[in-house]
Design an enzyme around this catalytic site. Structure first.
Site, PDB file in Angstrom:
ATOM      1  N   ASP A 133     -16.174  19.917  26.494  1.00  0.00           N
ATOM      2  CA  ASP A 133     -17.252  20.283  25.574  1.00  0.00           C
ATOM      3  C   ASP A 133     -18.521  20.482  26.384  1.00  0.00           C
ATOM      4  O   ASP A 133     -18.729  19.810  27.407  1.00  0.00           O
ATOM      5  CB  ASP A 133     -17.465  19.185  24.531  1.00  0.00           C
ATOM      6  N   ASP A 150     -14.206  24.637  19.091  1.00  0.00           N
ATOM      7  CA  ASP A 150     -14.689  23.818  17.978  1.00  0.00           C
ATOM      8  C   ASP A 150     -15.488  24.664  16.997  1.00  0.00           C
ATOM      9  O   ASP A 150     -15.333  24.545  15.777  1.00  0.00           O
ATOM     10  CB  ASP A 150     -15.581  22.685  18.484  1.00  0.00           C
TER      11      ASP A 150
END
Length: 184
Positions: A133, A150
């Site tokens: 991320d 995401d």
């Protein structure tokens, strides 16, 4: 269900999916999301070397911050690599099955985004044991760091909600017209 019945059902599904142009568009969208997600992660990890830098401040609202997410969305279910991988694969297969039958473009976009996001993160989970991320909007008081996969999953869910709302509106309008006809 017998193996022969299951095979017949699979063949019927494949014939319907293969003839459905929206199925191929949904799969193409999923592939684009996987490529964008993985390319961005390669650039973040190897091009910018963000794991070494930890964080690059871009603006008051957005930074690039390296996080190894060993859980699911927003770090939930931390350390459950294999169950999460199995869930991601199962959801992707289930959505692909549904995609083969879908005839509504908005729903196809939503499903394609979710499949692409789920498989993009699945690759990370299997290859590295964690999901990379890096998109950090903490300057907007959004505390979680996320990635393109995401974002695709969340936008895909929004498209499915929009489709459900629009489909519900169509059903409601149809029911109202039917009621008016019967009243006359």
């Amino acid at each position: 269900m017998t193996p022969a019945a299951a095979m017949a059902r699979l063949k019927d599904w494949w014939a319907e999916a293969r003839a459905n142009g929206l199925f191929w568009r949904g799969l193409a969208l999923a592939a684009v999301i996987i490529v964008l997600d993985q390319a961005s992660k390669l650039w973040i990890v190897h091009g910018l070397d963000l794991p070494r830098l930890d964080k690059i401040e871009i603006s008051g609202i957005f930074d690039l911050t390296y996080v190894e997410n060993r859980g699911a969305s927003f770090g939930m279910l931390h350390g459950m690599r294999w169950p999460l991988a199995i869930i991601s694969l199962g959801v992707s297969l289930g959505l692909a099955w549904w995609l083969g039958r879908l005839k509504r473009p908005i729903a196809v976009i939503g499903v394609g985004l979710i499949i692409g996001g789920a498989l993009g993160n699945l690759y990370d989970r299997l290859a590295y044991g964690y999901v990379v991320d890096f998109l950090d909007f903490s300057g907007l008081w959004f505390p979680w760091v996320f990635n393109i996969a995401d974002a695709a999953i969340n936008v895909g869910i929004a498209f499915l909600l929009l489709d459900a709302w629009k489909t519900g509106e169509g059903d409601k309008a149809g029911a109202e017209k039917s009621s008016e006809k019967q009243a006359q």
